[in-house]
Motif scaffolding. Structure first.
Motif, PDB file in Angstrom:
ATOM      1  N   VAL A   1      -7.076   8.132   5.115  1.00  0.00           N
ATOM      2  CA  VAL A   1      -6.097   8.636   4.369  1.00  0.00           C
ATOM      3  C   VAL A   1      -5.172   7.754   3.746  1.00  0.00           C
ATOM      4  O   VAL A   1      -5.058   7.827   2.401  1.00  0.00           O
ATOM      5  N   TYR A   2      -4.951   6.869   4.442  1.00  0.00           N
ATOM      6  CA  TYR A   2      -3.995   5.630   3.882  1.00  0.00           C
ATOM      7  C   TYR A   2      -4.530   5.125   2.770  1.00  0.00           C
ATOM      8  O   TYR A   2      -4.045   4.672   1.636  1.00  0.00           O
ATOM      9  N   SER A   3      -5.881   4.583   2.947  1.00  0.00           N
ATOM     10  CA  SER A   3      -6.554   3.969   1.975  1.00  0.00           C
ATOM     11  C   SER A   3      -7.010   4.564   1.039  1.00  0.00           C
ATOM     12  O   SER A   3      -7.032   3.982  -0.156  1.00  0.00           O
ATOM     13  N   GLU A   4      -7.020   6.001   1.022  1.00  0.00           N
ATOM     14  CA  GLU A   4      -7.337   6.830  -0.143  1.00  0.00           C
ATOM     15  C   GLU A   4      -6.302   7.544  -0.974  1.00  0.00           C
ATOM     16  O   GLU A   4      -6.563   7.823  -2.115  1.00  0.00           O
ATOM     17  N   LEU A   5      -4.999   7.253  -0.312  1.00  0.00           N
ATOM     18  CA  LEU A   5      -4.087   7.699  -1.116  1.00  0.00           C
ATOM     19  C   LEU A   5      -3.848   7.239  -2.549  1.00  0.00           C
ATOM     20  O   LEU A   5      -3.647   7.896  -3.529  1.00  0.00           O
TER      21      LEU A   5
END
Length: 115
Positions: free
Chosen positions: A48-52
């Protein structure tokens, strides 16, 4: 770290807390389920962090879904054991993360406020 959004920073911190919580559960009680759940949840939160920055609506939705699932799990455990840590501590982090994701999703859909 200064180039990250607040949502990314909170998600990264939350991922670390969830991962450490899984390891603590394994060390304290030998729970392989805790280790597996903490590792999987932490990995999903890192995703999720990388896709934000790339797909914010998708990432926020995935993070929100995972946060709600973890909140339900931790909440039920807290009701049974009445132990503050880690259930309450993680619930507080989950609430803050959900609020930030929701605010970010609204900002993306409606644009920044003109105040």
């Amino acid at each position: 770290m200064s180039g990250m959004s607040l949502s990314q920073k909170l998600t990264l911190g939350y991922a670390a807390l969830v991962g450490v919580g899984g390891v603590m559960g394994y060390i304290k009680s030998g729970s392989q389920k805790s280790l597996a759940a903490g590792s999987l949840s932490s990995a999903l939160l890192f995703y999720v962090y990388s896709e934000l920055p790339v797909r914010p609506t998708f990432a926020a939705s995935l993070g929100l879904g995972l946060s709600v699932a973890l909140l339900g799990m931790m909440g039920s455990r807290f009701k049974k054991t009445r132990k503050f840590f880690p259930a309450d501590e993680l619930s507080d982090c989950q609430t803050q993360a959900r609020t930030t994701r929701k605010a970010r999703a609204c900002k993306i859909q409606h644009g920044p406020s003109q105040s």
